[in-house]
Design a protein around this motif. Structure first.
Motif: not given
Length: 228
Positions: A163-181
């Motif tokens: 995302a940072l190298r190839n996809c035009n993002a200046i920031s990429a942040e994980v806001l939280c980890e979730l459990r996908y049931n």
């Protein structure tokens, strides 16, 4: 709107009756969907009064949530016409005005529509490698403010690097980890349900000229479905 009220309304939406494995169609549950959009609005002011696009909208859960949180305009985009019909019914049931477009995300051209925020629960790239990054890449080309997305926690380092190298993002942040049931959806699923660790991401695109909000060279016919 209160979080519990939003979750309750999303819990009443119609979902896939025959999901398509090649499209990795899994419903975004009301618990996760409500918290995604509630966080985007209450922590970052990215929904209310904004133009929001739901990529791979499926049954329209994230699009509906955006509209319920008073987005100025909501667009749902999906390649599957049956999913868009469900999304249209869900919008109609709640008397919401959502613009629906049938289109492959790789060929998306929003014809001058300026989008503030992209929300999505894209394919994880299990059936087709790289599908997840296609969605991130296009989201960062379209959004002017932010992209919110779900991805498997096991791909965290890869997602951030690309995302940072190839996809035009200046920031990429994980806001939280979730459990996908994930319930038993397809014939090859052996267990009745399984919990998958997923990351809830917020990507911020680089500033760009107004004219670069869509991929260059795309000129396609898009089927538009409007709830009147």
């Amino acid at each position: 709107m209160k979080l519990k009220q939003l979750e309750g309304l999303l819990g009443d939406l119609q979902q896939f009756s025959r999901p398509k494995v090649e499209l990795e169609q899994y419903a975004t549950g009301p618990h996760i969907a409500s918290r995604m959009l509630y966080t985007a609005e209450n922590s970052f002011d990215d929904i209310t009064g904004k133009v929001v696009a739901d990529f791979g909208c499926g049954c329209g859960t994230l699009a509906v949530a955006s509209s319920l949180l008073d987005a100025e305009h909501v667009v749902g985009i999906d390649i599957d016409p049956q999913s868009l019909e469900l999304a249209q019914e869900n919008a109609a049931d709640l008397e919401l005005d959502i613009d629906l477009i049938q289109c492959d995300i790789k060929n998306l051209n929003l014809r001058g529509l300026l989008v503030d925020t992209v929300v999505m629960n894209p394919p994880f790239g299990t059936s087709r490698k790289g599908a997840d990054m296609e969605f991130i890449s296009m989201g960062l080309k379209v959004a002017s403010h932010a992209v919110y997305s779900l991805h498997k926690t096991s791909t965290r380092e890869h997602i951030k690097k690309v995302a940072l190298r190839n996809c035009n993002a200046i920031s990429a942040e994980v806001l939280c980890e979730l459990r996908y049931n994930l319930p038993q959806t397809y014939k090859f699923h052996k267990q009745k349900e399984v919990d998958i660790a997923v990351d809830f991401w917020r990507f911020v695109p680089r500033a760009r000229d107004e004219g670069s909000t869509a991929c260059s060279g795309t000129n396609i016919k898009q089927r538009r479905m409007h709830h009147q």
